[in-house]
Scaffold this motif. Structure first.
Motif, PDB file in Angstrom:
ATOM      1  N   ILE A 196       0.861  -1.179   0.000  1.00  0.00           N
ATOM      2  CA  ILE A 196       0.000   0.000   0.000  1.00  0.00           C
ATOM      3  C   ILE A 196       0.897   1.227   0.000  1.00  0.00           C
ATOM      4  CG2 ILE A 196      -1.790   1.294   1.210  1.00  0.00           C
ATOM      5  CD1 ILE A 196      -2.793  -1.266   2.403  1.00  0.00           C
ATOM      6  N   ASN A 197       0.805   2.021  -1.053  1.00  0.00           N
ATOM      7  CA  ASN A 197       1.542   3.272  -1.176  1.00  0.00           C
ATOM      8  C   ASN A 197       0.554   4.440  -1.111  1.00  0.00           C
ATOM      9  OD1 ASN A 197       4.224   2.105  -1.662  1.00  0.00           O
ATOM     10  ND2 ASN A 197       3.249   1.291  -3.508  1.00  0.00           N
ATOM     11  N   PRO A 198       1.033   5.658  -1.012  1.00  0.00           N
ATOM     12  CA  PRO A 198       0.103   6.796  -0.907  1.00  0.00           C
ATOM     13  C   PRO A 198      -0.879   6.912  -2.066  1.00  0.00           C
ATOM     14  CG  PRO A 198       2.318   7.468  -0.301  1.00  0.00           C
ATOM     15  CD  PRO A 198       2.436   6.079  -0.836  1.00  0.00           C
ATOM     16  N   ASP A 199      -0.499   6.493  -3.251  1.00  0.00           N
ATOM     17  CA  ASP A 199      -1.368   6.692  -4.414  1.00  0.00           C
ATOM     18  C   ASP A 199      -1.789   5.408  -5.112  1.00  0.00           C
ATOM     19  OD1 ASP A 199      -1.310   9.579  -4.322  1.00  0.00           O
ATOM     20  OD2 ASP A 199       0.797   9.402  -4.905  1.00  0.00           O
ATOM     21  N   SER A 200      -1.412   4.249  -4.565  1.00  0.00           N
ATOM     22  CA  SER A 200      -1.767   2.997  -5.226  1.00  0.00           C
ATOM     23  C   SER A 200      -1.665   1.829  -4.258  1.00  0.00           C
ATOM     24  CB  SER A 200      -0.848   2.745  -6.424  1.00  0.00           C
ATOM     25  OG  SER A 200       0.485   2.525  -5.988  1.00  0.00           O
ATOM     26  N   ILE A 201      -2.277   0.724  -4.662  1.00  0.00           N
ATOM     27  CA  ILE A 201      -2.156  -0.547  -3.947  1.00  0.00           C
ATOM     28  C   ILE A 201      -1.732  -1.590  -4.967  1.00  0.00           C
ATOM     29  CG2 ILE A 201      -3.308  -2.300  -2.550  1.00  0.00           C
ATOM     30  CD1 ILE A 201      -5.317  -0.274  -1.675  1.00  0.00           C
ATOM     31  N   THR A 202      -0.707  -2.344  -4.651  1.00  0.00           N
ATOM     32  CA  THR A 202      -0.288  -3.450  -5.498  1.00  0.00           C
ATOM     33  C   THR A 202      -0.650  -4.751  -4.802  1.00  0.00           C
ATOM     34  OG1 THR A 202       1.547  -2.175  -6.403  1.00  0.00           O
ATOM     35  CG2 THR A 202       1.641  -4.565  -6.683  1.00  0.00           C
ATOM     36  N   ILE A 203      -1.480  -5.559  -5.465  1.00  0.00           N
ATOM     37  CA  ILE A 203      -1.934  -6.823  -4.893  1.00  0.00           C
ATOM     38  C   ILE A 203      -1.607  -7.931  -5.876  1.00  0.00           C
ATOM     39  CG2 ILE A 203      -3.883  -8.101  -3.943  1.00  0.00           C
ATOM     40  CD1 ILE A 203      -5.274  -5.407  -3.471  1.00  0.00           C
ATOM     41  N   PHE A 204      -0.809  -8.898  -5.421  1.00  0.00           N
ATOM     42  CA  PHE A 204      -0.361  -9.989  -6.290  1.00  0.00           C
ATOM     43  C   PHE A 204       0.190  -9.439  -7.609  1.00  0.00           C
ATOM     44  CE2 PHE A 204      -3.760 -12.301  -3.810  1.00  0.00           C
ATOM     45  CZ  PHE A 204      -2.869 -12.991  -3.007  1.00  0.00           C
ATOM     46  N   ASP A 205       1.051  -8.454  -7.488  1.00  0.00           N
ATOM     47  CA  ASP A 205       1.788  -7.868  -8.622  1.00  0.00           C
ATOM     48  C   ASP A 205       0.931  -7.033  -9.565  1.00  0.00           C
ATOM     49  OD1 ASP A 205       4.215  -9.022  -7.804  1.00  0.00           O
ATOM     50  OD2 ASP A 205       3.706 -10.905  -8.795  1.00  0.00           O
ATOM     51  N   LYS A 206      -0.311  -6.792  -9.227  1.00  0.00           N
ATOM     52  CA  LYS A 206      -1.144  -5.903 -10.037  1.00  0.00           C
ATOM     53  C   LYS A 206      -1.402  -4.620  -9.264  1.00  0.00           C
ATOM     54  CE  LYS A 206      -5.427  -5.530 -12.689  1.00  0.00           C
ATOM     55  NZ  LYS A 206      -6.655  -6.216 -13.172  1.00  0.00           N
ATOM     56  N   SER A 207      -1.196  -3.473  -9.937  1.00  0.00           N
ATOM     57  CA  SER A 207      -1.330  -2.180  -9.272  1.00  0.00           C
ATOM     58  C   SER A 207      -2.706  -1.579  -9.517  1.00  0.00           C
ATOM     59  CB  SER A 207      -0.262  -1.217  -9.785  1.00  0.00           C
ATOM     60  OG  SER A 207      -0.347   0.016  -9.115  1.00  0.00           O
ATOM     61  N   TYR A 208      -3.295  -1.033  -8.442  1.00  0.00           N
ATOM     62  CA  TYR A 208      -4.594  -0.356  -8.506  1.00  0.00           C
ATOM     63  C   TYR A 208      -4.426   1.053  -7.958  1.00  0.00           C
ATOM     64  CZ  TYR A 208      -6.242  -5.214  -8.713  1.00  0.00           C
ATOM     65  OH  TYR A 208      -6.432  -6.533  -9.049  1.00  0.00           O
ATOM     66  N   PRO A 209      -4.869   2.074  -8.679  1.00  0.00           N
ATOM     67  CA  PRO A 209      -4.805   3.432  -8.114  1.00  0.00           C
ATOM     68  C   PRO A 209      -5.741   3.551  -6.920  1.00  0.00           C
ATOM     69  CG  PRO A 209      -6.073   3.411 -10.157  1.00  0.00           C
ATOM     70  CD  PRO A 209      -5.474   2.051 -10.027  1.00  0.00           C
ATOM     71  N   SER A 210      -5.291   4.189  -5.863  1.00  0.00           N
ATOM     72  CA  SER A 210      -6.144   4.415  -4.695  1.00  0.00           C
ATOM     73  C   SER A 210      -6.815   5.772  -4.806  1.00  0.00           C
ATOM     74  CB  SER A 210      -5.330   4.316  -3.408  1.00  0.00           C
ATOM     75  OG  SER A 210      -4.237   5.195  -3.447  1.00  0.00           O
ATOM     76  N   ASP A 211      -7.928   5.946  -4.114  1.00  0.00           N
ATOM     77  CA  ASP A 211      -8.678   7.197  -4.157  1.00  0.00           C
ATOM     78  C   ASP A 211      -9.442   7.359  -2.855  1.00  0.00           C
ATOM     79  OD1 ASP A 211     -10.924   5.503  -4.398  1.00  0.00           O
ATOM     80  OD2 ASP A 211     -10.909   5.616  -6.583  1.00  0.00           O
ATOM     81  N   THR A 212     -10.400   8.244  -2.816  1.00  0.00           N
ATOM     82  CA  THR A 212     -11.136   8.517  -1.574  1.00  0.00           C
ATOM     83  C   THR A 212     -12.015   7.344  -1.147  1.00  0.00           C
ATOM     84  OG1 THR A 212     -12.914   9.584  -2.831  1.00  0.00           O
ATOM     85  CG2 THR A 212     -11.151  10.994  -1.968  1.00  0.00           C
ATOM     86  N   TRP A 213     -12.227   6.383  -2.031  1.00  0.00           N
ATOM     87  CA  TRP A 213     -13.016   5.195  -1.675  1.00  0.00           C
ATOM     88  C   TRP A 213     -12.161   4.122  -1.017  1.00  0.00           C
ATOM     89  CZ3 TRP A 213     -18.312   4.095  -2.719  1.00  0.00           C
ATOM     90  CH2 TRP A 213     -19.001   5.146  -3.319  1.00  0.00           C
ATOM     91  N   THR A 214     -10.863   4.180  -1.149  1.00  0.00           N
ATOM     92  CA  THR A 214      -9.983   3.117  -0.667  1.00  0.00           C
ATOM     93  C   THR A 214     -10.113   2.954   0.843  1.00  0.00           C
ATOM     94  OG1 THR A 214      -8.415   3.598  -2.458  1.00  0.00           O
ATOM     95  CG2 THR A 214      -7.605   2.308  -0.594  1.00  0.00           C
ATOM     96  N   ASN A 215     -10.510   1.765   1.282  1.00  0.00           N
ATOM     97  CA  ASN A 215     -10.662   1.514   2.723  1.00  0.00           C
ATOM     98  C   ASN A 215     -10.276   0.092   3.116  1.00  0.00           C
ATOM     99  OD1 ASN A 215     -12.806   0.058   1.718  1.00  0.00           O
ATOM    100  ND2 ASN A 215     -14.317   0.835   3.181  1.00  0.00           N
TER     101      ASN A 215
END
Length: 499
Positions: A50-69
């Motif tokens: 989990i980084n400030p602007d993204s989440i990498t799960i099983f080598d796939k990156s997802y941009p994080s936003d105000t919904w990320t919880n």
């Protein structure tokens, strides 16, 4: 989550290492930059970051936003897959259920990814935009368009589209923000199945009904005898309506196939459970001579009609097991044009709920323990009664607070849509804070008092947190330390005023 909400949704080792604290609000950004590693073989593989602007799960990156919880303690459960462990109670139960469904007819899907789109999880099943299930208080979001699935039905439309076989079974881990007690956990396992017939394969409706009736004769006979109570008609215009696209004989044939199939499942599962209790000395052998009792209850689910719940008479009471019904035609037709001519049934059940009864497991947290004293009691294909290896004392701590003055969403903000203001109190948010700090040391959290001050109109709540480890005695000092962190987090994140 309410019982109504639960009915609406019908159908290894992890090690955390916090590497860099990030001083940002939970409302808009993840609290930590973390790396989680897990291993079931001694090797170490990266599970998520989990980084400030993204989440990498099983080598796939997802941009994080105000919904990320989705918090670290929940993401760390992704590789566990208890239902795939053949000697784990969840895996044993899955195998027993699967044994009642011939693989020539039913495709098995046990490794579908837990991260799905909101279109899969909600839209494909017709969830309205303001449905409570879409709320950030109920669902773990990776970002606005991506969630940890809240039910196995997130894959239902995809399975109907695949048309691999006439039927399918799905078993999977699912994720929901929920209460903390001995029967609820934010990660649990569901199983669902479906069977369809294609009208195009038959010359007439009568021939279709004959084919379904013939299929009923081929359902494997149950090993254990069962007495069935089914007092209601196959459908009812008000209580359990027939769909306009189905004739009465068609719906009745599909329902009969569904019921005979699931009666065999319940007979097998609870027949084995009764034998396990006899072997543990909790029942007399003569009990096996009495048939199991099950009954069908009319129900409502948005994705099936007619619909039913199936209950079993167990330990002197009726126990609800599963929900099922004749699949709503729009669910099929929206999956693909090829499904437009099909009809069939579907069911869904929670594996933990039944496994707790089947194995006599008193606390849902035990499924997640790595303690050999628990795991070594069970073996592949074998149902046995759990033997408690410890009972450590509880440690109760209360926390009382005043709620913020503004406790309703601002005008035009949808609570179900996830647009909650910081001052809106939701109990699931409190549960997440307690769970995130106390982890599995928290056995349950109960609201024990609430009132509104007659003059100030301020509302107060008091919750009792029961700390109890399954593996050791907790000291009052370490519980006080956890409790103080909980108090500080409630004050900071939920804007409450501690009392």
């Amino acid at each position: 989550m309410s019982a109504t909400m639960r009915r609406t949704l019908l159908f290894n080792a992890a090690r955390l290492r916090i590497t860099t604290p990030v001083n940002t609000s939970l409302k808009s950004r993840p609290l930590f930059r973390i790396t989680v590693r897990y291993s079931s073989t001694g090797s170490s593989d990266e599970c998520f970051k989990i980084n400030p602007d993204s989440i990498t799960i099983f080598d796939k990156s997802y941009p994080s936003d105000t919904w990320t919880n989705a918090p670290p303690q929940i993401l760390s459960a992704l590789p566990r897959k208890l239902h795939l462990q053949p000697s784990h109670p969840i895996g044993i139960l899955r195998t027993i259920v699967e044994s009642r469904f011939p693989p020539s007819t039913y495709a098995r899907h046990n490794t579908l990814p837990a991260i799905v789109s909101t279109a899969q999880n909600f839209d494909s099943l017709g969830f309205p935009m303001d449905h409570p299930g879409r709320s950030k208080t109920d669902t773990y979001y990776v970002n606005e368009k991506t969630v940890l699935r809240t039910h196995t039905s997130a894959h239902q439309a995809d399975m109907f589209r695949e048309e691999e076989k006439p039927g399918f079974l799905i078993s999977a881990d699912v994720y929901r923000r929920d209460a903390i007690d001995r029967s609820h956990y934010p990660v649990f396992h569901q199983m669902e199945g479906a069977r369809v017939w294609d009208r195009k394969a038959y010359a007439s409706s009568e021939e279709l009904v004959e084919a379904i009736t013939e299929d009923i004769k081929n359902i494997p006979r149950a090993t254990f005898s069962v007495t069935v109570e089914d007092p209601n008609p196959p459908h009812h215009p008000e209580r359990n309506p027939l769909q306009q696209t189905h004739s009465a004989p068609e719906a009745e044939a599909v329902a009969a196939h569904l019921k005979r199939t699931l009666e065999g499942v319940v007979a097998e599962v609870f027949g084995r459970a009764r034998q396990a209790k006899i072997e543990a000395g909790l029942l007399t052998p003569s009990t096996t001579e009495e048939p199991l009792k099950i009954r069908w209850i009319e129900a409502y689910f948005p994705f099936t009609s007619p619909s039913w719940e199936l209950e079993v008479w167990w330990d002197g009471q009726w126990l609800e097991l599963l929900g099922c019904g004749v699949v709503q035609h729009p669910v099929l037709s929206s999956a693909s044009s090829a499904c437009e001519s099909k009809l069939g049934w579907a069911f869904g059940l929670g594996l933990e709920r039944i496994a707790m009864v089947l194995f006599g497991i008193p606390d849902i947290r035990l499924f997640w323990t790595r303690d050999a004293r628990f795991l070594e009691q069970f073996g592949e294909g074998r149902v046995c009664w759990f033997k408690a290896y410890s009972k450590y004392p509880p440690c109760y701590k209360d926390v009382a607070f005043w709620l913020p003055q503004a406790t309703e969403p601002a005008a035009g903000v949808s609570a179900a849509g996830g647009g909650l203001g910081a001052s809106v109190f939701h109990e699931n948010d409190l549960m997440e804070i307690v769970r995130g700090i106390g982890g599995d040391l928290v056995e349950d959290v109960q609201l024990i008092d609430e009132f509104t001050h007659p003059k100030t109109k301020k509302s107060s709540k008091c919750y009792r947190i029961n700390y109890r480890s399954m593996d050791r005695s907790l000291t009052n000092e370490e519980v006080d330390e956890i409790q103080e962190k909980v108090r500080q987090a409630l004050e900071k994140e939920m804007k409450v005023t501690l009392r």
